[in-house]
Write a protein that holds these residues in place. Structure first.
Motif, PDB file in Angstrom:
ATOM      1  N   LEU A  81      49.838  47.741  97.671  1.00 38.18           N
ATOM      2  CA  LEU A  81      49.267  47.295  98.944  1.00 38.18           C
ATOM      3  C   LEU A  81      50.342  46.718  99.856  1.00 38.18           C
ATOM      4  N   THR A  85      51.352  48.196 103.526  1.00 37.35           N
ATOM      5  CA  THR A  85      51.317  47.361 104.726  1.00 37.35           C
ATOM      6  C   THR A  85      52.650  47.396 105.459  1.00 37.35           C
ATOM      7  N   SER A 151      44.949  46.835 106.131  1.00 37.15           N
ATOM      8  CA  SER A 151      45.828  46.807 104.958  1.00 37.15           C
ATOM      9  C   SER A 151      46.472  45.437 104.792  1.00 37.15           C
TER      10      SER A 151
END
Length: 242
Positions: A81, A85, A151
């Motif tokens: 993640l 991002t 995100s």
């Protein structure tokens, strides 16, 4: 019929030595010796020895690998993640929006202005950007402009749940990330509106500029907190490993 105990063949781990079958205190023993001592009412200090995963007080290599794999799976999701991002931020603010300057006579997009913009700035953009340019900016806002704040919110949520210690500060970080996502997405629609509306509403320009400055401030502060928390977590995990 013979009452002799059959000898277990083909599995040396199940063979019982003379010392194990005696059940004497202090003997290495095993599960069978432990049960025999309990039936006979003798000292139960003979405890079963787990031969599968514990050897000399240490976990076997297979058990250690299994334990490390179970613990590291959530952190792998966190790192994925975080990487997503960072990629979306780089694509949106370092590549796509600067490319839009070509269609705006060299002027930067409102999204990229950390300190906001005025009515004159928007009027200047409206004079040099045609319908194709505003349509391309609107498409960018509806794709990467929405994916990036979402995100970031998911990444912050993962950091709060997996890395940060329990406390009220975690909820401030999560609330700030949710607020950033909401402000950033609303800001995108406001920018699309003020670039195409007729006539231009000066009050709406001030609101959009305030949303832009607030979203940038939250992104810088929360981004520093999230990255610092991940780095400190990696540092602690490195120190805890033997």
């Amino acid at each position: 019929m013979s009452k002799r105990r059959k000898k277990v063949r083909g599995n040396p781990a199940r063979e019982v030595t003379e010392q194990e079958s005696s059940g004497a205190p202090g003997a290495p023993g095993g599960l069978r010796a432990f049960r025999q001592a309990r039936r006979e009412g003798r000292d139960l200090s003979v405890t079963p020895k787990r031969r599968d995963d514990v050897q000399d007080g240490y976990l076997s290599a297979a058990s250690q690998r299994a334990g490390e794999g179970t613990d590291s799976n959530p952190h792998l999701l966190l790192y994925a993640l975080l990487g997503l991002t960072v990629f979306l931020f780089a694509y949106l603010h370092l590549y796509a929006l600067p490319q839009m300057n070509y269609f705006a006579g060299g002027f930067s997009m409102p999204d990229s202005r950390l300190f906001g913009y005025s009515v004159d700035d928007i009027e200047r953009l409206r004079n040099v950007m045609d319908s194709d340019a505003t349509g391309q900016l609107s498409f960018l806002h509806r794709t990467a402009g929405i994916l990036f704040p979402l995100s970031f919110l998911l990444c912050s949520w993962a950091v709060v749940g997996l890395v940060m210690r329990r406390g009220v500060f975690r909820w401030f970080v999560l609330t700030g990330a949710a607020l950033f996502a909401a402000l950033d997405i609303i800001e995108n629609f406001l920018i699309d509106r003020i670039l195409t509306m007729q006539p231009l509403d000066e009050g709406l320009v001030a609101v959009a500029s305030g949303f832009t400055m607030a979203s940038w401030a939250l992104l810088i502060i929360l981004g520093a907190v999230v990255i610092s928390a991940v780095v400190m977590s990696l540092f602690r995990r490195g120190l805890e490993r033997p």
